[in-house]
Design a protein around this motif. Sequence first.
Motif, short mmCIF file in Angstrom:
data_model
loop_
_atom_site.label_atom_id
_atom_site.label_comp_id
_atom_site.label_asym_id
_atom_site.label_seq_id
_atom_site.Cartn_x
_atom_site.Cartn_y
_atom_site.Cartn_z
N ASP A 96 1.07 -1.19 0.02
CA ASP A 96 -0.11 0.04 0.16
C ASP A 96 1.00 1.32 -0.19
O ASP A 96 0.68 2.14 -0.83
CB ASP A 96 -0.91 0.10 1.30
N LYS A 97 1.95 1.26 0.71
CA LYS A 97 2.75 2.45 0.77
C LYS A 97 3.53 2.69 -0.42
O LYS A 97 3.79 3.68 -0.66
CB LYS A 97 3.68 2.21 2.15
N ARG A 114 -0.40 14.18 -9.70
CA ARG A 114 0.44 13.92 -8.37
C ARG A 114 -0.73 13.86 -7.40
O ARG A 114 -1.29 14.73 -7.04
CB ARG A 114 1.69 14.84 -8.34
N GLY A 115 -0.48 12.68 -6.43
CA GLY A 115 -1.56 12.69 -5.28
C GLY A 115 -0.95 13.25 -4.12
O GLY A 115 0.36 13.33 -3.90
N LEU A 149 4.06 5.79 -5.42
CA LEU A 149 3.93 6.00 -6.80
C LEU A 149 2.97 7.21 -7.14
O LEU A 149 3.28 8.27 -8.01
CB LEU A 149 3.61 4.79 -7.39
N MET A 150 1.84 7.06 -6.49
CA MET A 150 0.69 8.25 -6.75
C MET A 150 1.23 9.53 -6.55
O MET A 150 0.77 10.53 -7.15
CB MET A 150 -0.80 7.76 -6.05
N ASP A 199 1.35 5.03 -14.28
CA ASP A 199 1.60 4.06 -15.12
C ASP A 199 2.50 2.83 -14.65
O ASP A 199 2.42 1.83 -14.75
CB ASP A 199 2.67 4.52 -16.30
N MET A 200 3.34 3.15 -13.42
CA MET A 200 4.03 2.06 -12.69
C MET A 200 2.81 1.40 -11.73
O MET A 200 3.17 0.07 -11.58
CB MET A 200 5.12 2.92 -11.72
#
Length: 299
Positions: free
Chosen positions: A216-217, A266-267, A222-223, A229-230
Amino acid sequence: MGSIVGAAIVSHHPGLMQCEEFRVLQGAGADSDLIPGYARLRERIEKARPDVAIIFDSHWFTTGYHLVDGAPRYQGTYISDEMPWYLHGVPYDYRGHPDLALAIEAVSREQKGYNRVINHPDLGKQYATINLVKQLRLERSDTPVVTVSSCQNCDWRHFLKSGEAIAEAVRRSDLRVLLLASGALSHKFNPIDWKPKHPRIFHESNVSRPENIVSDKGAIALMEQGRHDMVLDRWQDEYRKMPWEAFGAHYLQMLGAMGGANCRARGVALSEYENARGTGNVHMWFDGGSSEATAKVAA
């Protein structure tokens, strides 16, 4: 031309609907950070000024179609068939947006997709929608809500395609649209006789498996980098096997509407990463128009 003005992954876990006194008691004197996280999310939504919110509901399981709720209004009193001993007697009264729902179906048919409108007076609601309507005060702001189901006989590509149809329907409209992916990340419950590892029940160490926390982390990181995409590259080998709630339908449909693998939004985490009966939860915001595909929608 319509635009996607923002998006978010939002936890809906039912414990957040309990009274504060009970939550603090459960949390060994510390409440869930997801509660103030809702307030942070409301601030982002207020700045985005949406005309309508689309909720991707990870509890509304359907078979054969991605259903889109197309009624003009939703009124009733909610009781959960999953946890009726405390999640009951919740009144709701909010507007739908039939025109947008019908537009989504029309585009999906053009694209030979599977989004279809349903408008039936006896169709029940799920708390993955109701909790967000309440906590984000969508009733109070009179923001129309369109709920989209999680079709259980789909794979990740179908969910992305569902989102693509939604994006095109938004583009053809004159609406400012907010996307809300209502659900958890990893979604493995702790057993009924489970004993907490940490006295604060919401603490991340109480997530069901250590490997789920790591995964999850990793997805959250990545977010935050905008590397959706990753996330997709790792979907079948990692995130699908954890698994995420509703096979990740809520996130994947949101992502499909924001450009899929091309999305670089970007999150921003608006809450701590927390446990809820073993599942991994977070609120994460994404600005609209942050990928080539989304920019075309938001132009």
